[in-house]
Design an enzyme around this catalytic site. Sequence first.
Site, PDB file in Angstrom:
ATOM      1  N   MET A  33       2.198  -5.593   4.397  1.00  0.00           N
ATOM      2  CA  MET A  33       3.580  -6.429   4.074  1.00  0.00           C
ATOM      3  C   MET A  33       4.762  -5.354   3.446  1.00  0.00           C
ATOM      4  O   MET A  33       5.555  -6.108   2.892  1.00  0.00           O
ATOM      5  CB  MET A  33       3.427  -7.697   2.978  1.00  0.00           C
ATOM      6  CG  MET A  33       2.242  -8.407   4.080  1.00  0.00           C
ATOM      7  SD  MET A  33       2.440 -10.322   3.326  1.00  0.00           S
ATOM      8  CE  MET A  33       1.898 -10.096   1.600  1.00  0.00           C
ATOM      9  N   ALA A  35       6.430  -2.544   0.856  1.00  0.00           N
ATOM     10  CA  ALA A  35       6.384  -2.166  -0.596  1.00  0.00           C
ATOM     11  C   ALA A  35       5.156  -1.262  -0.813  1.00  0.00           C
ATOM     12  O   ALA A  35       4.158  -1.328  -1.706  1.00  0.00           O
ATOM     13  CB  ALA A  35       6.114  -3.580  -1.330  1.00  0.00           C
ATOM     14  N   HIS A  37       2.403   1.495  -1.159  1.00  0.00           N
ATOM     15  CA  HIS A  37       1.795   2.379  -2.441  1.00  0.00           C
ATOM     16  C   HIS A  37       0.726   3.173  -2.030  1.00  0.00           C
ATOM     17  O   HIS A  37       0.288   3.025  -0.723  1.00  0.00           O
ATOM     18  CB  HIS A  37       1.247   1.319  -3.496  1.00  0.00           C
ATOM     19  CG  HIS A  37       0.379   0.509  -3.309  1.00  0.00           C
ATOM     20  ND1 HIS A  37      -0.831   0.561  -2.688  1.00  0.00           N
ATOM     21  CD2 HIS A  37       0.620  -1.099  -3.106  1.00  0.00           C
ATOM     22  CE1 HIS A  37      -1.393  -0.677  -2.453  1.00  0.00           C
ATOM     23  NE2 HIS A  37      -0.790  -1.738  -2.800  1.00  0.00           N
ATOM     24  N   GLU A  38      -0.015   4.058  -2.857  1.00  0.00           N
ATOM     25  CA  GLU A  38      -1.115   4.851  -2.446  1.00  0.00           C
ATOM     26  C   GLU A  38      -2.483   4.341  -1.720  1.00  0.00           C
ATOM     27  O   GLU A  38      -2.637   4.883  -0.817  1.00  0.00           O
ATOM     28  CB  GLU A  38      -1.572   5.638  -3.458  1.00  0.00           C
ATOM     29  CG  GLU A  38      -0.664   6.837  -3.936  1.00  0.00           C
ATOM     30  CD  GLU A  38      -0.418   7.862  -2.724  1.00  0.00           C
ATOM     31  OE1 GLU A  38      -1.576   8.250  -2.306  1.00  0.00           O
ATOM     32  OE2 GLU A  38       0.630   8.235  -2.678  1.00  0.00           O
ATOM     33  N   GLY A  39      -2.299   2.782  -2.095  1.00  0.00           N
ATOM     34  CA  GLY A  39      -3.546   2.214  -1.282  1.00  0.00           C
ATOM     35  C   GLY A  39      -3.164   2.161   0.288  1.00  0.00           C
ATOM     36  O   GLY A  39      -4.062   2.317   1.093  1.00  0.00           O
ATOM     37  N   HIS A  40      -2.019   1.697   0.562  1.00  0.00           N
ATOM     38  CA  HIS A  40      -1.628   1.738   2.156  1.00  0.00           C
ATOM     39  C   HIS A  40      -1.824   3.000   2.562  1.00  0.00           C
ATOM     40  O   HIS A  40      -2.259   3.130   3.685  1.00  0.00           O
ATOM     41  CB  HIS A  40      -0.238   1.164   2.106  1.00  0.00           C
ATOM     42  CG  HIS A  40       0.105  -0.212   1.542  1.00  0.00           C
ATOM     43  ND1 HIS A  40       0.960  -0.546   0.641  1.00  0.00           N
ATOM     44  CD2 HIS A  40      -0.352  -1.479   1.978  1.00  0.00           C
ATOM     45  CE1 HIS A  40       0.964  -1.877   0.162  1.00  0.00           C
ATOM     46  NE2 HIS A  40       0.112  -2.612   1.294  1.00  0.00           N
ATOM     47  N   GLN A 156     -10.211 -11.290   2.407  1.00  0.00           N
ATOM     48  CA  GLN A 156      -9.454 -11.221   3.664  1.00  0.00           C
ATOM     49  C   GLN A 156     -10.056 -10.610   4.728  1.00  0.00           C
ATOM     50  O   GLN A 156     -10.112 -10.614   6.056  1.00  0.00           O
ATOM     51  CB  GLN A 156      -8.004 -10.585   3.419  1.00  0.00           C
ATOM     52  CG  GLN A 156      -7.195  -9.959   4.332  1.00  0.00           C
ATOM     53  CD  GLN A 156      -5.761  -9.591   4.064  1.00  0.00           C
ATOM     54  OE1 GLN A 156      -5.059 -10.256   3.767  1.00  0.00           O
ATOM     55  NE2 GLN A 156      -5.700  -8.109   4.118  1.00  0.00           N
ATOM     56  N   VAL A 179      -7.999   1.578  -4.080  1.00  0.00           N
ATOM     57  CA  VAL A 179      -7.371   2.954  -4.957  1.00  0.00           C
ATOM     58  C   VAL A 179      -6.987   2.316  -6.017  1.00  0.00           C
ATOM     59  O   VAL A 179      -6.202   1.247  -6.075  1.00  0.00           O
ATOM     60  CB  VAL A 179      -6.105   3.418  -4.055  1.00  0.00           C
ATOM     61  CG1 VAL A 179      -5.635   4.428  -4.817  1.00  0.00           C
ATOM     62  CG2 VAL A 179      -6.690   3.760  -2.793  1.00  0.00           C
ATOM     63  N   SER A 189       0.760  -4.274  -4.595  1.00  0.00           N
ATOM     64  CA  SER A 189       2.577  -4.332  -4.445  1.00  0.00           C
ATOM     65  C   SER A 189       2.862  -5.216  -5.667  1.00  0.00           C
ATOM     66  O   SER A 189       3.983  -5.091  -6.016  1.00  0.00           O
ATOM     67  CB  SER A 189       2.934  -5.010  -2.933  1.00  0.00           C
ATOM     68  OG  SER A 189       2.552  -4.114  -2.179  1.00  0.00           O
TER      69      SER A 189
END
Length: 272
Positions: A33, A35, A37-40, A156, A179, A189
């Site tokens: 979605m 925004a 961050h390092e996780g994405h 999810q 992460v 986010s």
Amino acid sequence: MTATIHTPDELARAIGRPGRPDRSDRLSLVPTMGALHEGHISLVRAAKTLGAPVVVSVFVNPLQFGPGEDLATYSRSLERDVELLEREGVDAVFAPSAETMYPSGPRTTIQPGPKGAILEGASRPGHFAGVLTVVAKLFSLTCATDAFFGEKDYQQLVLVREMAADLNLPVRVHGRPIVREPSGLALSSRNRYLSDAEREVAGVLSRALATGSLDRARSLIDASSGLDLDYLELRTPELEEIPAGYTGPARLLVAAKVGTTRLIDNAEVRLG
Ligand code: PAF
């Protein structure tokens, strides 16, 4: 001679089309979605390791937000997201409008099985129908053979896997580890809504999970102020209730509000 076939594998052979995850024109999808961050970014890097083209979708999906949730205020930063993804060597960013995704409104939707009604689903009715509907659409639109999801949204991930299996969707669903910030706070986010003081309070969630025990996690959370606990539950990796005498891997899952921000987190624990 007309062939009569009874299994999906036989069907694939008979019509000369291997199940799509095994086809040669592979494609990896990372649904987001935005925004980012390092996780994405960790999902993108995992997708890149497969060597197929990588598409990242950036779409704040209105269907998965309930009334009174943060759809209007959810962080949107497409230009920055695209810059980050360009640096990661992503092949395409798919950033549709809500009108493009739902030209007829939310008409045909996908309902999760019973696990859609527990944990997050109990607090956010309709949320997972919104998630599964958009994820199924993204799978169809991209014809992805592989799709990457973070374990941060563990329920999810389980429900997307169930959907892919139950509907014979020709895509492999990959789950990737959470992460965390050095403090232990899981990247999200929504962390940007937190004040410094609230960040401190939020740190209790990951410390509670790190105890590896439901009872110790509960004691730690009960002893801290500023957290409005929604649930803290121990379940099997498939999110079933823990059967009596169960030993093996399990998931400890938590959701709580810190100020007005709702946070979720989870961790693997071993029982027995
Ligand atoms: O995890 C998310 O960011 C969203 O739920 C997803 C999978 C992109 C669907 O909108």
